[in-house]
Design a protein around this motif. Structure first.
Motif, mmCIF file in Angstrom:
data_model
loop_
_atom_site.group_PDB
_atom_site.id
_atom_site.type_symbol
_atom_site.label_atom_id
_atom_site.label_comp_id
_atom_site.label_asym_id
_atom_site.label_seq_id
_atom_site.Cartn_x
_atom_site.Cartn_y
_atom_site.Cartn_z
ATOM 1 N N GLY A 81 0.839 -1.187 0.000
ATOM 2 C CA GLY A 81 0.000 0.000 0.000
ATOM 3 C C GLY A 81 0.876 1.239 0.000
ATOM 4 O O GLY A 81 1.970 1.243 -0.569
ATOM 5 N N GLY A 82 0.412 2.286 0.685
ATOM 6 C CA GLY A 82 1.133 3.550 0.645
ATOM 7 C C GLY A 82 2.011 3.841 1.844
ATOM 8 O O GLY A 82 2.790 4.800 1.821
ATOM 9 N N VAL A 83 1.919 3.032 2.892
ATOM 10 C CA VAL A 83 2.682 3.312 4.113
ATOM 11 C C VAL A 83 4.180 3.374 3.828
ATOM 12 O O VAL A 83 4.886 4.284 4.272
ATOM 13 C CB VAL A 83 2.374 2.256 5.200
ATOM 14 N N ARG A 84 4.681 2.407 3.077
ATOM 15 C CA ARG A 84 6.124 2.369 2.796
ATOM 16 C C ARG A 84 6.563 3.592 1.989
ATOM 17 O O ARG A 84 7.682 4.084 2.145
ATOM 18 C CB ARG A 84 6.489 1.082 2.049
ATOM 19 N N LEU A 85 5.671 4.102 1.123
ATOM 20 C CA LEU A 85 5.993 5.294 0.335
ATOM 21 C C LEU A 85 6.155 6.515 1.237
ATOM 22 O O LEU A 85 7.078 7.320 1.069
ATOM 23 C CB LEU A 85 4.898 5.552 -0.700
ATOM 24 N N LEU A 86 5.252 6.653 2.201
ATOM 25 C CA LEU A 86 5.321 7.779 3.133
ATOM 26 C C LEU A 86 6.569 7.690 4.001
ATOM 27 O O LEU A 86 7.240 8.699 4.254
ATOM 28 C CB LEU A 86 4.060 7.820 3.998
ATOM 29 N N MET A 87 6.889 6.488 4.451
ATOM 30 C CA MET A 87 8.101 6.305 5.258
ATOM 31 C C MET A 87 9.349 6.660 4.452
ATOM 32 O O MET A 87 10.262 7.332 4.951
ATOM 33 C CB MET A 87 8.196 4.857 5.742
#
Length: 356
Positions: A81-87
């Protein structure tokens, strides 16, 4: 509890269409891209006691009704999902500021995101999330004036590279700039400046365009492409063909300025045909090829918006041809939408700190 005097910050970043010249951006070429208003990602930053990356209730799902549900979900949406992108953008932004001696004030925040960009359609959904998050942090830390516009796409790309995502600068440039952008990635510019030369064009130069994509883009090409390695090995066919692809963007810029729509249509078709000659049908995937061929059956010009998953089409013969395009695509099971273009996103302040 911290004094949460700061208001929440929210930014939107849009999907994009690579109109001409792709994929030469990865090979020191030229491209023209536009910012697509049809789809976008939003990121919200709210001051908080601890730094929190909030999972999306749908895109970062970790609770399922059954193992069938889990497996079906993974097959359609993938593992990420997008969590890794934000991190990743948090890390890259922090490291960049440290290297550039840009002081960041104290205080934490919570990042959350949402997106309506269809997955696996080659519309740059991942980089849209990263771009929106970067904009939030530039404002939260009040350092927008210290990070040059030309350098922001590099930060977005670095965050994605951190996660093993293979891509070029083209998508990130147009997501930062908005509008219609001609990009020159000449090696001398890239080596000297660390980025390309980016020129915004008037979006009114564009004729009506159409976005075509599949609701379930399962067949995205099952064979790994050898083009990158062949280019590195100085394969004569790949090098000369990629140069021709890069020149299509140069010719396309002139065609747009002259409103030579017949030339534009020819260049769009040529762009895809050259890509196909380099990558081969197995790497492109049967569904992707069909998505290009269906518009051509009614005389429309068509090519990938990116590396596959969606197609941009142009009907040089006008509205009646566009109706036939719509009918043919719907009969083939594809979704068709008129392209809506986002105007330039750059502010006066952004333009003042532009380094070119």
């Amino acid at each position: 509890m911290m004094d949460q005097v700061a208001a929440a910050i929210e930014h939107k970043a849009y999907a994009r269409i690579g109109l001409l010249g792709n994929p030469s951006d990865v090979y020191y070429g030229n491209t023209i891209s536009l910012s697509l208003a049809n789809f976008w990602a939003t990121v919200k930053l709210e001051p908080s006691d601890q730094l929190v990356i909030r999972p999306h209730p749908a895109h970062d799902l970790v609770q399922f009704d059954s193992i069938d549900h889990l497996v079906n979900r993974l097959q359609s949406e993938g593992y990420y999902g997008g969590v890794r992108l934000l991190m990743a953008i948090c890390k890259i932004f922090y490291k960049y500021c440290k290297a550039e001696n840009i002081a960041l004030h104290g205080g934490n925040f919570t990042l959350s995101y949402d997106t309506n960009i269809p997955r696996q359609t080659g519309l740059s959904g991942s980089s849209a999330i990263v771009c929106a998050a970067l904009n939030c942090m530039l404002d939260f830390y009040k350092v927008r004036h210290l990070v040059k516009v030309e350098e922001r796409p590099n930060l977005i790309l670095e965050a994605e590279k951190e996660l093993g995502i293979v891509a070029g600068l083209q998508d990130r440039v147009v997501q930062v700039y908005g509008g219609l952008v001609f990009m020159d990635f000449n090696k001398s510019h890239m080596d000297k400046l660390g980025h390309g030369i980016y020129t915004q064009m008037d979006i009114s130069l564009l004729p009506p365009l159409y976005l075509i994509y599949a609701e379930n883009p399962s067949d995205s090409g099952k064979v790994h492409s050898t083009v990158r390695q062949r280019w590195l090995d100085e394969d004569e066919f790949i090098r000369s063909t990629m140069n021709e692809v890069a020149n299509i963007a140069v010719e396309g810029r002139q065609a747009l300025l002259a409103k030579d729509h017949a030339k534009l249509a020819s260049l769009m078709n040529r762009n895809f045909d050259l890509r196909r000659s380099m990558f081969g049908d197995d790497a492109l995937g049967a569904l992707n090829i069909k998505m290009v061929e269906v518009p051509r059956q009614v005389g429309a010009a068509s090519k990938f918006t990116g590396s596959g998953g969606a197609v941009v089409a142009f009907c040089p013969d006008g509205p009646e041809q566009a109706t036939r395009l719509q009918d043919a695509c719907e009969k083939a099971g594809f979704i068709v939408q008129p392209v809506q273009v986002v105007p330039s996103l750059l502010t006066e302040a952004d333009l003042k700190i532009s380094s070119s």
